[in-house]
Scaffold this motif. Structure first.
Motif, PDB file in Angstrom:
ATOM      1  N   SER B  17       0.840  -1.202   0.000  1.00  0.00           N
ATOM      2  CA  SER B  17       0.000   0.000   0.000  1.00  0.00           C
ATOM      3  C   SER B  17       0.875   1.252   0.000  1.00  0.00           C
ATOM      4  CB  SER B  17      -0.914  -0.007   1.225  1.00  0.00           C
ATOM      5  OG  SER B  17      -0.162   0.068   2.410  1.00  0.00           O
ATOM      6  N   PRO B  18       0.304   2.399  -0.369  1.00  0.00           N
ATOM      7  CA  PRO B  18       1.090   3.641  -0.359  1.00  0.00           C
ATOM      8  C   PRO B  18       1.176   4.231   1.043  1.00  0.00           C
ATOM      9  CG  PRO B  18      -1.111   4.060  -1.181  1.00  0.00           C
ATOM     10  CD  PRO B  18      -1.023   2.584  -0.952  1.00  0.00           C
ATOM     11  N   SER B  20       1.934   8.063   3.229  1.00  0.00           N
ATOM     12  CA  SER B  20       2.201   9.489   3.294  1.00  0.00           C
ATOM     13  C   SER B  20       2.208   9.923   4.747  1.00  0.00           C
ATOM     14  CB  SER B  20       1.147  10.276   2.515  1.00  0.00           C
ATOM     15  OG  SER B  20       1.447  11.668   2.564  1.00  0.00           O
ATOM     16  N   ASN B  63      12.831   2.356  -0.757  1.00  0.00           N
ATOM     17  CA  ASN B  63      11.629   2.624  -1.550  1.00  0.00           C
ATOM     18  C   ASN B  63      10.832   3.786  -0.973  1.00  0.00           C
ATOM     19  OD1 ASN B  63      10.771   1.191   0.757  1.00  0.00           O
ATOM     20  ND2 ASN B  63       8.883   0.639  -0.287  1.00  0.00           N
ATOM     21  N   SER B  65      10.454   8.056  -0.323  1.00  0.00           N
ATOM     22  CA  SER B  65      10.834   9.331  -0.910  1.00  0.00           C
ATOM     23  C   SER B  65      10.353  10.444   0.002  1.00  0.00           C
ATOM     24  CB  SER B  65      10.239   9.495  -2.308  1.00  0.00           C
ATOM     25  OG  SER B  65       8.831   9.478  -2.246  1.00  0.00           O
ATOM     26  N   SER B  77       7.001   9.631   1.850  1.00  0.00           N
ATOM     27  CA  SER B  77       6.061   8.859   1.042  1.00  0.00           C
ATOM     28  C   SER B  77       6.654   7.547   0.579  1.00  0.00           C
ATOM     29  CB  SER B  77       5.644   9.661  -0.205  1.00  0.00           C
ATOM     30  OG  SER B  77       5.131  10.910   0.132  1.00  0.00           O
ATOM     31  N   SER B  78       5.757   6.671   0.208  1.00  0.00           N
ATOM     32  CA  SER B  78       6.141   5.443  -0.473  1.00  0.00           C
ATOM     33  C   SER B  78       5.009   5.045  -1.406  1.00  0.00           C
ATOM     34  CB  SER B  78       6.414   4.317   0.521  1.00  0.00           C
ATOM     35  OG  SER B  78       6.662   3.099  -0.165  1.00  0.00           O
ATOM     36  N   LYS B  79       5.355   4.472  -2.551  1.00  0.00           N
ATOM     37  CA  LYS B  79       4.316   3.994  -3.465  1.00  0.00           C
ATOM     38  C   LYS B  79       3.845   2.608  -3.056  1.00  0.00           C
ATOM     39  CE  LYS B  79       5.877   6.672  -7.445  1.00  0.00           C
ATOM     40  NZ  LYS B  79       6.410   6.636  -8.837  1.00  0.00           N
ATOM     41  N   LYS B  80       4.807   1.788  -2.549  1.00  0.00           N
ATOM     42  CA  LYS B  80       4.462   0.420  -2.139  1.00  0.00           C
ATOM     43  C   LYS B  80       5.269   0.059  -0.910  1.00  0.00           C
ATOM     44  CE  LYS B  80       3.214  -1.635  -6.606  1.00  0.00           C
ATOM     45  NZ  LYS B  80       3.487  -2.770  -7.540  1.00  0.00           N
TER      46      LYS B  80
END
Lengths: 112, 112
Positions: B17-18, B20, B63, B65, B77-80
């Motif tokens: 999951s992402p 934030s 992974n 940012s 943040s992370s995308k996954k």
């Protein structure tokens, strides 16, 4: 390669006695050192700092000693109180940079 | 006074999951901002730091940012998410140079 090391993961002290927490560093560019105290699930709280132009800095019950030739610093807490029980992190930085390098922490337990 | 807010305080997310996480600072202008992670039983690891809007430096490949859309806002943040992303995430601020870093209350992230 750990540039800042706290070799004692834990320390137990009787209330009223002295607590001595140790920290060693390897990077000779470090010239500013800090100690932080951290309770579980909270952010670290700044305690005391010392620059390399000094060998001792005192603030109330807390004194930090710096031995540049040995690349060693220590935090003395006198007298120790149960409320001092926490994890203590030492940190170091070089004046040319913005970043702190932290040690792994020492858990202090002060017994009543 | 200068205050650091972190949101949310705790978060449980599934793998993939992402993510934030938000950090906002009050009472200061143009601070240096930092993201740290403390994994279970470990010390503090610097992830990112920023000296100004849109300026991000990464300390470790991962992974995750970071972004700084406003002077007093820092986002992680992370995308996954990966299981290894679990930990206690801390935002810190300083005024640069010799100034001490001060930490926010942290966010506990558990990835299942």
């Amino acid at each position: 390669d750990q540039q800042v090391k706290q070799n004692s993961p834990s320390l137990s002290v009787q209330e009223g006695r002295i607590s001595i927490l140790n920290c060693d560093y390897t990077n000779s560019m470090f010239d500013y050192f800090l100690w932080y105290k951290k309770y579980p699930a909270e952010g670290p709280t700044f305690l005391i700092s010392i620059s390399s132009i000094k060998d001792k800095n005192e603030d109330g019950r807390f004194t930090v000693f710096l031995n540049k030739s040995a690349k060693h610093l220590s935090l003395h807490i006198v007298p120790s109180q149960p409320g001092d029980s926490a994890v203590y992190f030492c940190a170091a930085k070089a004046s040319a940079g913005n970043m702190l390098t932290f040690g792994g922490g020492t858990r202090l337990m002060v017994k009543p | 006074s200068q205050t650091i807010h972190q949101w949310p305080a705790t978060l449980v997310q599934p793998v993939g999951s992402p993510l934030s996480l938000e950090c906002t600072v009050e009472g200061t202008s143009n601070p240096n901002l930092y993201w740290y992670r403390q994994a279970a039983g470990r010390g503090l690891q610097l992830l990112f730091y920023s000296v100004g809007i849109g300026q991000i430096s990464s300390e470790v490949p991962q992974n995750l940012s970071a972004s700084r859309p406003q002077d007093r806002q820092f986002i992680l943040s992370s995308k996954k998410l990966l299981l290894s992303d679990s930990g206690f995430y801390l935002c810190a601020r300083s005024s640069g140079g010799w100034d001490t870093q001060y930490f926010g209350p942290g966010t506990r992230l558990t990835v299942l």
